[in-house]
Design a protein around this motif. Structure first.
Motif, short mmCIF file in Angstrom:
data_model
loop_
_atom_site.label_atom_id
_atom_site.label_comp_id
_atom_site.label_asym_id
_atom_site.label_seq_id
_atom_site.Cartn_x
_atom_site.Cartn_y
_atom_site.Cartn_z
N GLY A 1 0.66 -1.14 -0.08
CA GLY A 1 -0.04 -0.12 0.19
C GLY A 1 0.83 1.33 -0.07
N GLU A 2 2.01 1.22 0.68
CA GLU A 2 2.89 2.28 0.82
C GLU A 2 3.65 2.61 -0.60
N ALA A 3 3.89 1.41 -1.28
CA ALA A 3 4.32 1.53 -2.69
C ALA A 3 3.32 2.18 -3.70
N VAL A 4 2.04 1.97 -3.61
CA VAL A 4 1.00 2.47 -4.19
C VAL A 4 0.79 4.08 -4.02
N GLU A 5 1.00 4.49 -2.47
CA GLU A 5 0.81 5.69 -2.38
C GLU A 5 2.04 6.48 -3.10
N ALA A 6 3.32 5.82 -2.96
CA ALA A 6 4.38 6.77 -3.47
C ALA A 6 4.06 6.95 -4.86
N MET A 7 3.52 6.20 -5.57
CA MET A 7 3.06 6.36 -6.82
C MET A 7 2.04 7.46 -7.39
N LEU A 8 1.00 7.28 -6.16
CA LEU A 8 -0.16 8.15 -6.37
C LEU A 8 0.22 9.55 -6.10
N ARG A 9 1.04 9.72 -5.22
CA ARG A 9 1.34 11.13 -4.45
C ARG A 9 1.82 12.17 -5.67
N PRO A 10 2.78 11.89 -6.46
CA PRO A 10 3.23 12.64 -7.44
C PRO A 10 2.52 12.94 -8.88
N VAL A 11 1.36 12.19 -8.89
CA VAL A 11 0.71 12.04 -10.10
C VAL A 11 0.23 13.51 -10.70
N LEU A 12 -0.34 14.32 -9.52
CA LEU A 12 -0.67 15.73 -9.87
C LEU A 12 0.43 16.58 -10.55
N ASP A 13 1.77 16.38 -10.01
CA ASP A 13 2.88 17.04 -10.62
C ASP A 13 3.19 16.42 -11.94
N MET A 14 3.21 15.24 -12.25
CA MET A 14 3.33 14.50 -13.61
C MET A 14 2.18 15.11 -14.54
N LEU A 15 0.90 15.43 -14.27
CA LEU A 15 0.06 15.82 -14.95
C LEU A 15 0.25 17.30 -15.33
N ASP A 16 0.72 17.91 -14.35
CA ASP A 16 1.10 19.46 -14.67
C ASP A 16 2.38 19.62 -15.40
N ALA A 17 3.45 19.00 -15.12
CA ALA A 17 4.86 19.49 -15.55
C ALA A 17 5.64 18.24 -15.76
N GLY A 18 5.20 16.99 -15.70
CA GLY A 18 6.00 15.88 -15.80
C GLY A 18 6.66 15.74 -17.18
N ASP A 19 7.95 15.27 -17.04
CA ASP A 19 8.30 14.89 -18.39
C ASP A 19 8.45 13.32 -18.63
N PRO A 20 8.63 12.68 -19.90
CA PRO A 20 8.78 11.23 -20.02
C PRO A 20 9.57 10.51 -19.06
#
Length: 552
Positions: free
Chosen positions: A348-367
């Motif tokens: 669950g903590e690994a899933v949380e670590a994936m979910l947390r920066p999703v907003l930043d990736m949608l806004d300004a993430g590079d490939p």
């Protein structure tokens, strides 16, 4: 007055000051947190632009340390670089100096009005935004009140026989004065509160300006130490940001200390009273530091890279897989299921670590950043497989009915967590790649809706992991209720999105499919999270078999 009572009153006034500063900061973070993070994320103009953003954020948050922690978090997510983070922190220190300047004015007549307005907004209104504005207003009132209390508590010290000797020693030993004040600022974890306290002492004649000036420099150094301490758990290279800021501040403090010894009349030109001189000296120090340091941001970035290189062990840490599953316990179901629960928590903590920066990736993430984040799904998949096989081994033994039921629940939750990882990796991150490839931006309203949903799902993720460990019934009920909340938020977002489409908003037209996919994916992740509560609610008889109303 007895010395003990003087110290008691002074300590109480200082604690009120610290609590009030924190109250203002938390109120602003809760009311305007997403907007402030966006302001820093979207700051333009390189190092000067980030320094300007740091000034504004520190004034709003009344804390340079809060801006530093924010910059470190963005650097860890790849949103900003080390150099721009150092620039933001330099600007934040100037912003906090301006806050000290503002609070140094005599605003005591505003205290009753601020208390009345703040308490009314906080107690009489249901709106979360209005209540936080009330919290901020009350916090400002308490800051001003605490300054009055500091003045009253220190008044008897002016007749003390010991204090002039201590002040005289500090005035004659500026290095000791600097070191002592740095420790005080670090201990209080607030350079704003420390400098307001020193200014108040000077205004009340407790601290001579000759001793207080080096202490102002020490408070600046101590504020830099606080940022390093609070971000010590962050990954490199993000920790280089507060280190670079501290190096700049130490060098500038040393130069200023020498200047004070060579030109003692400098302070007299900064104001007519000791308190004004100290506050103006603090502002001038930070202003000169920003102007002088900005041209050296890149050399400082290279210096911090040499001082804090990424250890080989840390570079390989993400590839190191540690399992909580203990194969030696498969014949002892109680221990084995506890082991499986620990492994599920790590999953669950690994899933949380994936979910947390999703907003930043949608806004300004590079490939490249998105690819690194997607690779974390391999760990989630591996833990999912290990848990299923481990529980299968346990079930080959002799289990009680409760143990068999619990083993199936854990296996089912492992499947749900694996599905969350797939949603993030194959849906949300795919949408982020599309946003980056096409250089798209959500509309302001649509982005706000996605931010609200993402924040709510993250909160529910924390709650779900807590329920997994504690099996608390009330928390399980609260988690289950969040499914209806997210369903309503998705429906309202969908309706508002259609209204924007009808209005022909260009950004909404360009990102319509991505917006709907992101909202739907976040709702699906939340629905899977809620299932953590179902076994607890079912066991206690609080879960319905169906939502359908019986047909009469």
């Amino acid at each position: 007055m007895h010395p003990f009572l003087i110290l008691l009153h002074l300590a109480a006034a200082v604690m009120l000051l610290l609590w009030a500063v924190r109250m203002v900061r938390t109120g602003i973070e809760r009311a305007y947190g997403p907007a402030l993070r966006n302001a820093m994320r979207h700051a333009r103009g390189g190092a000067p632009g980030m320094a300007a953003a740091g000034v504004v954020l520190a004034i709003v948050l009344q804390s340079a340390t809060a801006v530093g922690v924010l910059a470190v978090g963005f650097c860890a997510s790849g949103i900003i670089g080390v150099g721009t983070g150092i620039a933001a922190l330099l600007g934040a220190d100037l912003g906090s100096a301006l806050v000290v300047k503002l609070l140094s004015f005599d605003l005591s007549e505003l205290i009753p009005g601020l208390m009345l307005v703040g308490a009314t907004l906080f107690l009489k209104f249901e709106s979360r935004q209005v209540r936080q504005i009330g919290r901020i207003t009350l916090g400002i009132a308490f800051i001003l009140l605490s300054l009055q209390l500091v003045g009253q508590a220190t008044a008897p010290l002016r007749q003390s026989e010991v204090l002039p000797q201590i002040a005289g020693y500090l005035a004659g030993d500026p290095l000791t004065a600097l070191a002592v004040s740095a420790l005080i600022a670090w201990g209080l974890h607030s350079s704003v509160a420390t400098l307001i306290l020193f200014a108040s002492f000077a205004a009340n004649g407790v601290l001579p300006v000759e001793a207080a000036a080096p202490m102002v420099l020490g408070a600046n150094v101590g504020g830099g130490l606080v940022a390093i301490w609070l971000t010590r758990g962050a990954a490199l290279p993000a920790r280089r940001i507060p280190l670079g800021n501290l190096i700049f501040r130490c060098v500038a403090a040393a130069i200023a200390l020498v200047a004070l010894q060579l030109f003692p009349s400098l302070l007299g030109a900064l104001g007519g009273s000791p308190a004004v001189q100290l506050v103006n000296f603090h502002v001038a120090f930070n202003l000169c530091l920003v102007v002088a340091a900005l041209p050296f941001i890149q050399p400082m970035e290279r210096l911090t890279a040499r001082l804090r290189p990424v250890p080989a062990q840390e570079m390989q840490e993400t590839a190191t897989y540690r399992s909580a599953l203990d194969r030696s316990t498969t014949a002892r179901p109680v221990l084995a299921l506890a082991s499986a629960q620990r492994e599920l928590l790590r999953m669950g903590e690994a899933v949380e670590a994936m979910l947390r920066p999703v907003l930043d990736m949608l806004d300004a993430g590079d490939p490249l950043q998105i690819g690194r984040l997607r690779a974390m799904d391999q760990e989630v998949n591996r833990r999912h497989t290990d848990i299923k096989l481990f529980i299968a081994d346990v079930n080959r033994g002799s289990l009680s009915a409760d143990e068999a039921r619990r083993s199936l629940e854990l296996a089912s939750l492992a499947i749900d967590f694996e599905a969350m990882g797939d949603i993030i990796a194959k849906n949300l991150l795919t949408q982020a790649e599309e946003m980056s490839r096409l250089r798209l931006r959500f509309s302001r309203e649509g982005w706000g809706e996605i931010q609200a949903l993402h924040a709510r799902v993250l909160v529910n993720m924390h709650m779900a992991l807590n329920v997994l460990v504690s099996s608390d019934l009330e928390s399980a009920r609260q988690l289950a209720a969040e499914k209806s909340v997210l369903r309503r938020m998705e429906r309202e977002s969908h309706d508002r999105h259609l209204a924007r489409l009808r209005a022909g908003a260009a950004e909404t037209l360009d990102t319509s499919d991505i917006h709907l996919e992101v909202v739907r994916a976040l709702k699906e992740v939340n629905s899977l999270l809620v299932k953590v509560a179902y076994p607890i609610l079912s066991e206690q008889g609080y879960l319905r078999d169906t939502r359908l109303v019986e047909h009469v």
